[in-house]
Design a protein around this motif. Structure first.
Motif, PDB file in Angstrom:
ATOM      1  N   VAL A 132      28.540 -30.604 -21.429  1.00 42.51           N
ATOM      2  CA  VAL A 132      29.556 -30.007 -20.568  1.00 42.51           C
ATOM      3  C   VAL A 132      29.390 -30.565 -19.160  1.00 42.51           C
ATOM      4  O   VAL A 132      28.296 -30.570 -18.605  1.00 42.51           O
ATOM      5  CB  VAL A 132      29.410 -28.472 -20.527  1.00 42.51           C
ATOM      6  N   GLN A 155      31.288 -30.513 -15.224  1.00 46.95           N
ATOM      7  CA  GLN A 155      32.354 -30.020 -14.349  1.00 46.95           C
ATOM      8  C   GLN A 155      32.933 -31.226 -13.628  1.00 46.95           C
ATOM      9  O   GLN A 155      32.194 -32.055 -13.099  1.00 46.95           O
ATOM     10  CB  GLN A 155      31.820 -29.017 -13.334  1.00 46.95           C
ATOM     11  N   TRP A 159      30.909 -22.161 -14.524  1.00 41.84           N
ATOM     12  CA  TRP A 159      29.962 -23.240 -14.234  1.00 41.84           C
ATOM     13  C   TRP A 159      28.806 -22.716 -13.378  1.00 41.84           C
ATOM     14  O   TRP A 159      27.648 -23.053 -13.618  1.00 41.84           O
ATOM     15  CB  TRP A 159      30.672 -24.390 -13.528  1.00 41.84           C
ATOM     16  N   LEU A 194      36.461 -28.241 -16.875  1.00 44.10           N
ATOM     17  CA  LEU A 194      35.246 -28.551 -17.627  1.00 44.10           C
ATOM     18  C   LEU A 194      35.611 -29.630 -18.629  1.00 44.10           C
ATOM     19  O   LEU A 194      36.600 -29.504 -19.358  1.00 44.10           O
ATOM     20  CB  LEU A 194      34.731 -27.326 -18.381  1.00 44.10           C
TER      21      LEU A 194
END
Length: 184
Positions: A27, A29, A84, A141
């Protein structure tokens, strides 16, 4: 025509599977820059209005039942930025890996939604008397599974925190009176 492009990588978090047949997710951002929504500012203490909108297709974080349960159970802030921030530098990612896997599976099993970002904020450069070309962005994301599939996720949970402005080198610029909206 406006387009959303996910750029400007930030820290990444890996969410490992809990068993040998479970998926692994990476993942990241990212800032989705909004092409065509920009302004220039120059001068000591100068501010400029950044205003514009765009439409796009994206997966919605809010479509996950597990995410919505986690949000209330763990007091996770709204939007991509809140999620996040809760993930931190991986501390929650390893502790809650099964739930996070479920979130990403639920999101990707839904249809992409039509989204709109309406940018409405004031932007300033960082240095007095230096011209800055500011462009709008929305936080997303970017998730990659262990099969190499990549998908982007947005949220409408906290538009003011999930939108902003950056200069040509990707440096976030000071903003105020951010009344931007995200509709999914």
């Amino acid at each position: 025509m406006n387009a959303l492009t996910a750029i400007t990588p930030h820290a990444q978090i890996a969410v490992a599977g809990s068993s040998s047949n479970a998926s692994t997710y990476k993942v990241t951002q990212k800032r989705g820059t909004i092409t065509g929504v920009g302004a220039s500012v120059s001068g000591a203490g100068a501010w400029v209005k950044l205003n514009g909108s765009m439409s796009f297709q994206i997966y919605s974080l809010n479509s996950s039942k597990t995410y919505n349960e986690m949000k209330s159970s763990y007091d996770i802030g709204g939007g991509v930025s809140g999620f996040w921030g809760w993930l931190g530098l991986g501390a929650h990612a390893s502790t809650h890996k099964e739930q996070l896997q479920q979130v990403f599976k639920e999101v990707t099993q839904t249809q992409k939604v039509e989204g709109t970002v309406a940018v409405d904020m004031m932007v300033s450069g960082i240095y007095p008397n230096v011209q800055v070309d500011a462009s709008a962005y929305v936080l997303v994301l970017q998730v990659e599974d262990d099969q190499g599939n990549t998908f982007n996720i947005a949220s409408n949970g906290d538009p003011a925190a999930d939108t902003g402005a950056q200069d040509g080198s990707g440096t976030a610029l000071p903003t105020q009176d951010n009344n931007s909206t995200i509709t999914l």
